[in-house]
Design a protein around this motif. Sequence first.
Motif, mmCIF file in Angstrom:
data_model
loop_
_atom_site.group_PDB
_atom_site.id
_atom_site.type_symbol
_atom_site.label_atom_id
_atom_site.label_comp_id
_atom_site.label_asym_id
_atom_site.label_seq_id
_atom_site.Cartn_x
_atom_site.Cartn_y
_atom_site.Cartn_z
ATOM 1 N N SER A 239 6.170 -10.552 11.037
ATOM 2 C CA SER A 239 4.802 -9.721 9.911
ATOM 3 C C SER A 239 5.145 -10.291 8.752
ATOM 4 C CB SER A 239 4.965 -7.943 9.685
ATOM 5 O OG SER A 239 4.814 -7.892 10.933
ATOM 6 N N PRO A 240 3.716 -11.012 7.802
ATOM 7 C CA PRO A 240 3.839 -11.323 7.070
ATOM 8 C C PRO A 240 4.439 -10.535 6.192
ATOM 9 C CG PRO A 240 1.926 -11.907 7.119
ATOM 10 C CD PRO A 240 2.408 -11.188 8.314
ATOM 11 N N ALA A 241 5.916 -11.306 4.413
ATOM 12 C CA ALA A 241 6.169 -10.002 3.732
ATOM 13 C C ALA A 241 5.274 -9.451 3.050
ATOM 14 C CB ALA A 241 7.459 -10.371 3.091
ATOM 15 N N GLY A 242 4.603 -10.070 2.739
ATOM 16 C CA GLY A 242 3.614 -9.886 1.976
ATOM 17 C C GLY A 242 2.468 -8.490 2.438
ATOM 18 N N THR A 243 2.808 -8.572 3.947
ATOM 19 C CA THR A 243 2.039 -6.737 4.299
ATOM 20 C C THR A 243 3.084 -5.359 4.329
ATOM 21 O OG1 THR A 243 2.772 -7.312 6.396
ATOM 22 C CG2 THR A 243 0.445 -8.225 5.665
ATOM 23 N N LEU A 244 4.094 -5.867 3.702
ATOM 24 C CA LEU A 244 4.820 -4.706 3.284
ATOM 25 C C LEU A 244 4.798 -3.873 2.748
ATOM 26 C CD1 LEU A 244 8.381 -6.854 4.637
ATOM 27 C CD2 LEU A 244 6.946 -5.510 5.666
ATOM 28 N N SER A 245 5.124 -2.725 2.786
ATOM 29 C CA SER A 245 4.806 -1.674 1.342
ATOM 30 C C SER A 245 6.478 -2.048 0.418
ATOM 31 C CB SER A 245 5.140 -0.355 2.671
ATOM 32 O OG SER A 245 6.930 -0.268 2.512
ATOM 33 N N GLY A 246 5.467 -1.119 -0.341
ATOM 34 C CA GLY A 246 6.969 -1.699 -1.722
ATOM 35 C C GLY A 246 7.788 -1.226 -1.407
ATOM 36 N N GLY A 247 8.341 -0.616 -1.226
ATOM 37 C CA GLY A 247 10.089 0.415 -0.488
ATOM 38 C C GLY A 247 10.079 -1.242 0.905
ATOM 39 N N GLN A 248 9.410 -1.756 1.699
ATOM 40 C CA GLN A 248 10.189 -2.254 2.519
ATOM 41 C C GLN A 248 10.023 -3.447 2.060
ATOM 42 O OE1 GLN A 248 6.724 -1.833 5.164
ATOM 43 N NE2 GLN A 248 8.013 -0.055 6.429
ATOM 44 N N LYS A 249 9.622 -4.391 0.692
ATOM 45 C CA LYS A 249 9.398 -5.311 0.113
ATOM 46 C C LYS A 249 10.986 -5.356 -0.408
ATOM 47 C CE LYS A 249 5.386 -6.568 -0.503
ATOM 48 N NZ LYS A 249 3.728 -6.619 -1.673
ATOM 49 N N GLN A 250 11.290 -3.862 -0.812
ATOM 50 C CA GLN A 250 12.946 -3.776 -1.320
ATOM 51 C C GLN A 250 13.881 -4.132 -0.794
ATOM 52 O OE1 GLN A 250 14.277 -4.533 -4.472
ATOM 53 N NE2 GLN A 250 13.001 -3.233 -5.436
ATOM 54 N N MET A 251 13.527 -3.988 0.767
ATOM 55 C CA MET A 251 14.943 -3.085 1.722
ATOM 56 C C MET A 251 15.022 -5.194 2.041
ATOM 57 S SD MET A 251 13.725 -0.596 3.914
ATOM 58 C CE MET A 251 13.099 1.307 3.523
ATOM 59 N N LEU A 252 13.616 -5.525 2.318
ATOM 60 C CA LEU A 252 14.000 -7.049 2.603
ATOM 61 C C LEU A 252 14.726 -8.004 1.283
ATOM 62 C CD1 LEU A 252 12.979 -9.794 3.887
ATOM 63 C CD2 LEU A 252 11.029 -9.319 3.179
ATOM 64 N N SER A 253 14.278 -7.367 0.154
ATOM 65 C CA SER A 253 14.686 -8.065 -1.131
ATOM 66 C C SER A 253 16.176 -8.536 -1.348
ATOM 67 C CB SER A 253 14.212 -7.939 -2.071
ATOM 68 O OG SER A 253 15.115 -8.165 -3.568
ATOM 69 N N ILE A 254 16.639 -6.912 -1.134
ATOM 70 C CA ILE A 254 18.424 -6.546 -0.959
ATOM 71 C C ILE A 254 19.190 -7.597 0.280
ATOM 72 C CG2 ILE A 254 20.514 -5.078 -0.706
ATOM 73 C CD1 ILE A 254 18.703 -3.276 -2.208
ATOM 74 N N ALA A 255 18.347 -7.458 1.606
ATOM 75 C CA ALA A 255 18.352 -7.731 2.344
ATOM 76 C C ALA A 255 18.506 -9.299 2.559
ATOM 77 C CB ALA A 255 17.385 -7.487 3.754
ATOM 78 N N ARG A 256 17.670 -10.176 2.458
ATOM 79 C CA ARG A 256 17.998 -11.209 1.836
ATOM 80 C C ARG A 256 19.048 -11.949 1.501
ATOM 81 N NH1 ARG A 256 12.786 -13.616 -0.945
ATOM 82 N NH2 ARG A 256 14.206 -13.580 -2.606
ATOM 83 N N ALA A 257 19.613 -10.892 0.250
ATOM 84 C CA ALA A 257 21.020 -10.976 -0.370
ATOM 85 C C ALA A 257 22.279 -11.306 0.134
ATOM 86 C CB ALA A 257 21.232 -10.350 -1.940
ATOM 87 N N MET A 258 21.583 -9.709 1.361
ATOM 88 C CA MET A 258 22.822 -9.898 2.562
ATOM 89 C C MET A 258 23.292 -11.074 3.751
ATOM 90 S SD MET A 258 22.088 -5.557 2.658
ATOM 91 C CE MET A 258 23.524 -5.066 3.900
#
Lengths: 240, 350
Positions: free
Chosen positions: A131-150
Amino acid sequence: MSDAILRIENVHTDIAQYHILHGVDLQVPRGAVTMLLGRNGVGKTTTLRTIIGHWPAREGRIVFDGDDITALKTSERARAGIGYVPEDMGIFSDLTVEENMVLAAASGPLDTGRRDRIFEAFPPLRTFWRSPAGTLSGGQKQMLSIARAMAEERRLFLIDEPTKGLAPAIVSTMAGALRDLKRQGASILLVEQNFAVAKALGDFAAVMDDGRIVWAGEMEQLATDAGLQERLMGLSMEAG
Amino acid sequence: MLMRLISGDRPRSRILTLVLLAIFLGLLFAPFLFPGVRALETAARISIFILLAASYDLLLGYTGVVSFAHTMFFGMGAYGVGLASQHMGRGFGPLILGSLAAAVLAAALAFIIALFSLRVRAIFFAMITLAVASAVAVLVSQLSSITGGEDGFTFQIPRALGPANRMGEVMGVNITGKILNYYVVFFISLALFFVLLRIVNSPFGTVLKAIRENDFRAEAIGYRVVRYRTIATCISAAMAALAGSLFALWLRYVGPETTLSFEIMLDLLLMVVIGGMGTIWGAAIGATVMVLAQTYLQDLMGSAADATMAIPMLSRLLDPDRWLLWLGVLFILSVYFFPSGIVGRLRGGR
């Protein structure tokens, strides 16, 4: 703190005509979580942004794992092994979750074992993989943000207010993921306003005021000394 | 096979798929479906401008870089083919050599411009490209002994591609070198369009999209933003030059008005915006809409003016001479109602 992965020595940073950091001295120990604390507007985010190179240090030195990185570009600092998670959920909303993750593994393909560990820590990312990252909820976006660093091996994580504005349930997921990261021996410099999270995760703490580090030591000392908390931040850790 | 050709970039809308299919089939069978010189001329223009708009979209839509020098690179391609054919004689060799040399030169010039201006803010890049493009246009006008000045020059193309080459009849249509020339233009444009689709759907294209959204974040992951923007600028310039070469091959003429003018630059901007920035499919639709409007809007308005003779004021408003006004109105309406372009709208966005 002799085995510091990051040493910041007398760093001054200007943003436009404003002098924001007034000689920051900070050491981030290897394999530990260092909390960067302080009231709003004291220079915590600017410190992280100066380390990653978004704002250049006018004066002083930044030494990462023995190498002076003060003059390096942001991309070179990232390739040297510094992962940065900005406070504004710095994801690419036009791209899918998968593209965000593949992009984050800048030095090669995304390792499947690593991807599975990320899915374990953040299950919604598996669900919304295409799914496009823009459609995620705020919490999911933050998860993705940290997951990206990992997404690939990092020697140091700079994480800016990962729980800011999130629902309590999501905060506990985020804290769990950061705890996992800590268990894997990651070196983390974390800006956090939620003192309960800070207390639970931090091994060390540094408190900023007016663009300077005004106190640095073990988190336990700060967490158990209400007078020190009151004096440094005008807050009680118990309140969090 | 089809998915590989389009690099997995599905149109993601049934109507969009049908529109794209109609454009493709219309262009593929244009000589048989739409007889007449004007229709073939329009089809060739659409093919070339789809490629040109797609190459500009790589820069504007995918990388977020505003350039006003795209027609300069287009012109370089056209003059490359024209000069090579004029000096080396009629033949396929000069066409290929002229096209490739112009594409390499365009990429080199784009590299130099990017090197000096992409490190600074995007607005400087736009200003520098505008200055360089204006300087080149003046230079081409002044160097009349080489370029033919304001008049340009005609040149000869291989006989096989000329109208005098008659090859028989298919489905009631006389197959001449002109039609062969059309298919050369069409298939090369199509192949280069697929190359652009491949580029934007590659990992390189993903990085470009990330840079467009937030260059600092891309840099913080470890991508050298300036390097990526420079490479995109060079690819885009080379593709524009190749489109220019095809245009010159089709017209058998090069001149500043047809290849270097600022009007073409504005048309390009409109094509990309109307179609939808950041989608190569949008460039295809935008180019088709614009070329059709430029070619047939006047005719349509003439008919409308005749039909409304009873209402003199309306008839005067619909006078064919006012076609540019109506084109402007259509543009404003399309931007207002489809802020993300026709493709964005059809894909379900705003």
